[in-house]
Scaffold this active site. Structure first.
Site, PDB file in Angstrom:
ATOM      1  N   GLY A  86       0.761  -1.366  -0.156  1.00 28.68           N
ATOM      2  CA  GLY A  86      -0.151   0.187   0.049  1.00 28.68           C
ATOM      3  C   GLY A  86       0.682   1.262  -0.198  1.00 28.68           C
ATOM      4  CD  GLN A  87       6.724   2.825   0.465  1.00 25.22           C
ATOM      5  OE1 GLN A  87       7.366   1.726   0.347  1.00 25.22           O
ATOM      6  NE2 GLN A  87       7.483   3.818   0.485  1.00 25.22           N
ATOM      7  CB  THR A  88       0.534   5.794  -2.495  1.00 21.60           C
ATOM      8  OG1 THR A  88       0.589   6.499  -1.141  1.00 21.60           O
ATOM      9  CG2 THR A  88      -0.427   4.735  -2.529  1.00 21.60           C
ATOM     10  CB  VAL A  89       4.610   9.044  -0.454  1.00 17.04           C
ATOM     11  CG1 VAL A  89       5.812   9.716  -0.658  1.00 17.04           C
ATOM     12  CG2 VAL A  89       3.259   9.696  -0.724  1.00 17.04           C
ATOM     13  CG  HIS A  93       5.324   8.175   4.958  1.00 17.35           C
ATOM     14  ND1 HIS A  93       5.854   7.725   3.724  1.00 17.35           N
ATOM     15  CD2 HIS A  93       3.908   7.919   5.048  1.00 17.35           C
ATOM     16  CE1 HIS A  93       4.730   7.027   3.086  1.00 17.35           C
ATOM     17  NE2 HIS A  93       3.670   7.282   3.926  1.00 17.35           N
TER      18      HIS A  93
END
Length: 121
Positions: A86-89, A93
């Site tokens: 689910g990492q989009t950036v 972080h």
């Protein structure tokens, strides 16, 4: 260049040697904080030992900041590592998400709800 590289100093609520903190722009709950690496590391697994050590300390500091204005009943601490997770950036972080009794009908299973049907066991 990452969207996190353009965050203005006035949005930063805390800065360490390797990371800074902001309130999440799309908070899951009141007080939701992001801990963001200053250098563009992809995910948790690309952090070195010094960065990992500071991250642990900053999670505690984020909790203290949250508790100045909010009274959460629990926390979820999460990092998405890779698109399949689910990492989009693609800039490290860590989410420090305060949780409150009643913020969802049945929180049992917590982070397991990220895969449909796995949170209810």
């Amino acid at each position: 260049m990452s969207v996190f590289s353009n965050i203005s100093e006035d949005k930063k609520i805390y800065s360490g040697e390797y990371f800074f903190m902001i309130y999440d722009g799309y908070p899951v709950s009141p007080g939701h904080i992001l801990i963001i690496s200053i250098s563009e590391k992809i995910d948790y697994f690309s952090l070195n030992k010094e960065e990992q050590n500071e991250l642990n300390s900053l999670i505690e500091i984020a909790k203290e900041i949250i508790e100045k204005d909010h009274k959460p009943d629990g926390y979820n601490i999460g990092m998405n590592c890779g698109e399949a997770a689910g990492q989009t950036v693609m800039h490290f972080h860590c989410h420090v998400i305060p949780r409150y009794i009643g913020d969802m009908e049945n929180p049992r299973g917590g982070i397991r709800h990220c895969v449909e049907g796995k949170g209810n066991y």
